[in-house]
Design an enzyme around this catalytic site. Structure first.
Site, mmCIF file in Angstrom:
data_model
loop_
_atom_site.group_PDB
_atom_site.id
_atom_site.type_symbol
_atom_site.label_atom_id
_atom_site.label_comp_id
_atom_site.label_asym_id
_atom_site.label_seq_id
_atom_site.Cartn_x
_atom_site.Cartn_y
_atom_site.Cartn_z
ATOM 1 N N HIS A 7 0.834 -1.214 0.000
ATOM 2 C CA HIS A 7 0.000 0.000 0.000
ATOM 3 C C HIS A 7 0.862 1.256 0.000
ATOM 4 C CE1 HIS A 7 -2.867 2.779 2.319
ATOM 5 N NE2 HIS A 7 -3.471 2.543 1.162
ATOM 6 N N ARG A 8 0.829 1.994 -1.117
ATOM 7 C CA ARG A 8 1.686 3.183 -1.295
ATOM 8 C C ARG A 8 3.158 2.785 -1.158
ATOM 9 N NH1 ARG A 8 -1.833 7.137 2.765
ATOM 10 N NH2 ARG A 8 -3.852 6.351 2.092
ATOM 11 N N GLU A 34 0.436 -0.658 -4.701
ATOM 12 C CA GLU A 34 -0.735 0.205 -4.847
ATOM 13 C C GLU A 34 -0.195 1.621 -4.731
ATOM 14 O OE1 GLU A 34 -4.021 2.772 -3.270
ATOM 15 O OE2 GLU A 34 -2.054 2.372 -2.436
ATOM 16 N N ASP A 36 -1.175 6.111 -5.743
ATOM 17 C CA ASP A 36 -2.239 7.077 -6.017
ATOM 18 C C ASP A 36 -1.723 8.156 -6.954
ATOM 19 O OD1 ASP A 36 -4.058 6.235 -3.559
ATOM 20 O OD2 ASP A 36 -2.015 6.451 -2.826
ATOM 21 N N HIS A 49 -0.891 10.732 -2.515
ATOM 22 C CA HIS A 49 -2.231 10.332 -2.072
ATOM 23 C C HIS A 49 -3.178 11.509 -1.855
ATOM 24 C CE1 HIS A 49 -5.356 9.338 0.899
ATOM 25 N NE2 HIS A 49 -5.423 8.192 0.246
ATOM 26 N N GLU A 106 -4.431 4.008 -8.336
ATOM 27 C CA GLU A 106 -5.707 4.585 -7.887
ATOM 28 C C GLU A 106 -5.824 6.017 -8.394
ATOM 29 O OE1 GLU A 106 -8.208 6.065 -3.989
ATOM 30 O OE2 GLU A 106 -6.656 4.551 -3.664
ATOM 31 N N LYS A 108 -7.130 9.470 -8.065
ATOM 32 C CA LYS A 108 -7.657 10.283 -6.964
ATOM 33 C C LYS A 108 -8.469 11.434 -7.550
ATOM 34 C CE LYS A 108 -6.786 9.615 -3.206
ATOM 35 N NZ LYS A 108 -7.352 8.693 -2.200
ATOM 36 N N ASP A 226 0.177 -2.124 4.362
ATOM 37 C CA ASP A 226 1.321 -1.229 4.566
ATOM 38 C C ASP A 226 2.592 -2.029 4.849
ATOM 39 O OD1 ASP A 226 -0.335 1.021 4.405
ATOM 40 O OD2 ASP A 226 -0.693 1.075 6.570
#
Length: 242
Positions: A7-8, A34, A36, A49, A106, A108, A226
Site C-alpha cells: 500500500h503506497r 498500490e 495514487d 495520495h 488509484e 484520486k 502497509d
C-alpha cells in the site's frame, strides 16, 4: 495463493508513495504495488495520495496548483534522512519495466475532477507496454467506466468503503474484473461468492495479523497492506499446508 500488494509502497517503514518505498516493497518480495495519482497544474501525473502536499511533503498547498517542476522540489520524505521527490507516474512505470510487479493505480479524482486523467494514465501505461500488469481503481466509479471504455484491455476495480449488495453483479455491470473493498466492509461469504463469480477481490488496508489470516484462509485474490514483510511471513505458514 493470495497476492500481497504494498500500500503506497512499503509504507510501514518508508515514506509513502516514493520510489524508495516502491523499491523496498519489491526487495521485500511483494507481488504488487498500490499507488495514487493526481495531476499538476501543467497536467503531469504525479504519485501522491492527498489532494494537498502538506501531510507527506515539505510543501504546502494543492497538487493542482503547482507546476511539475515546482512540485518536484518538495521533499516527500520529510521525516527521513534521504531526500525523495514526488515521483511522476512515468518514472514509476519506467522502473516497473525492470521487474514483474503488478501495479494498482488509484485515480484520486473523487474530490477534484481532474480533466482528462483517465486518458493521460492510459496513454502512459500503453506507452510503457504495461497494460497486462496494471489495475486501475477509483472511488469515482464513473471514472472506472470511462477507463474501461478507453482501454478495455486494462483491468479496472472499483473501490468501496461500505458493503455493497452482490458486488459481483455490480462489477459485471460496469465491466470491472475486480473489487477493492474496505477489508471490514463485507463478510467472508460475500468475498467468496464474488471470487466464485469470476471477480478478483483485493481488500484494503490489511495490517493486523488476524485480518491477514482471515484473507489467507479464504484464499482471497490479494490484499493491500502497509507491511508486505509481515504479510509474507504469515503467508509462509499457508504455503506449507498440503
Amino acid at each position: 495463493m493470495t497476492q500481497i500488494f504494498a500500500h503506497r509502497g512499503y509504507s510501514a517503514l518508508f515514506a509513502e508513495n516514493t520510489m524508495g518505498a516502491f523499491i523496498e516493497a519489491e526487495k521485500a518480495g511483494a507481488d504488487g504495488l498500490e499507488l495514487d495519482v493526481q495531476l499538476t497544474k501543467d497536467g503531469e501525473i504525479v504519485v501522491i495520495h492527498d489532494e494537498k502536499v502538506d501531510r507527506t511533503t515539505t510543501g504546502k498547498g494543492f497538487v493542482k496548483d503547482f507546476l511539475y517542476k515546482e512540485i518536484r522540489k518538495f521533499n516527500a520524505n520529510k521525516n527521513g534522512l534521504k531526500k525523495e521527490a514526488i515521483p511522476s507516474l512515468a518514472e514509476v512505470l519506467e522502473w516497473l519495466k525492470t521487474n514483474k510487479l503488478i501495479c494498482n493505480i488509484e485515480l484520486k479524482n473523487g474530490l477534484i475532477p481532474y480533466e482528462g486523467m483517465e486518458e493521460k494514465v492510459i496513454k502512459l501505461v500503453r506507452k510503457y507496454g504495461l497494460s497486462d500488469r496494471i489495475i486501475i481503481s477509483s472511488f469515482n466509479h464513473y471514472s472506472i467506466v470511462q477507463s474501461y471504455r478507453l482501454a478495455p484491455e486494462i483491468e479496472t476495480a472499483p473501490l468501496f468503503i461500505e458493503g455493497i449488495y452482490m458486488p459481483w453483479i455490480y462489477s459485471q455491470a460496469i465491466r470491472a474484473k475486480g473489487i477493492h473493498p474496505k477489508h471490514s466492509s463485507m463478510s467472508d461469504n460475500i468475498f467468496i461468492n464474488t471470487m466464485q463469480n469470476g471477480i478478483a477481490v483485493r481488500p484494503y488496508t490489511v495490517n493486523k495479523d488476524a485480518d491477514m489470516h482471515r484473507f489467507f484462509n479464504i484464499n482471497c485474490t490479494a490484499f493491500i497492506t502497509d507491511d508486505p514483510v509481515k504479510a509474507l511471513r504469515i503467508r509462509k505458514q499457508y504455503e506449507k499446508r498440503p
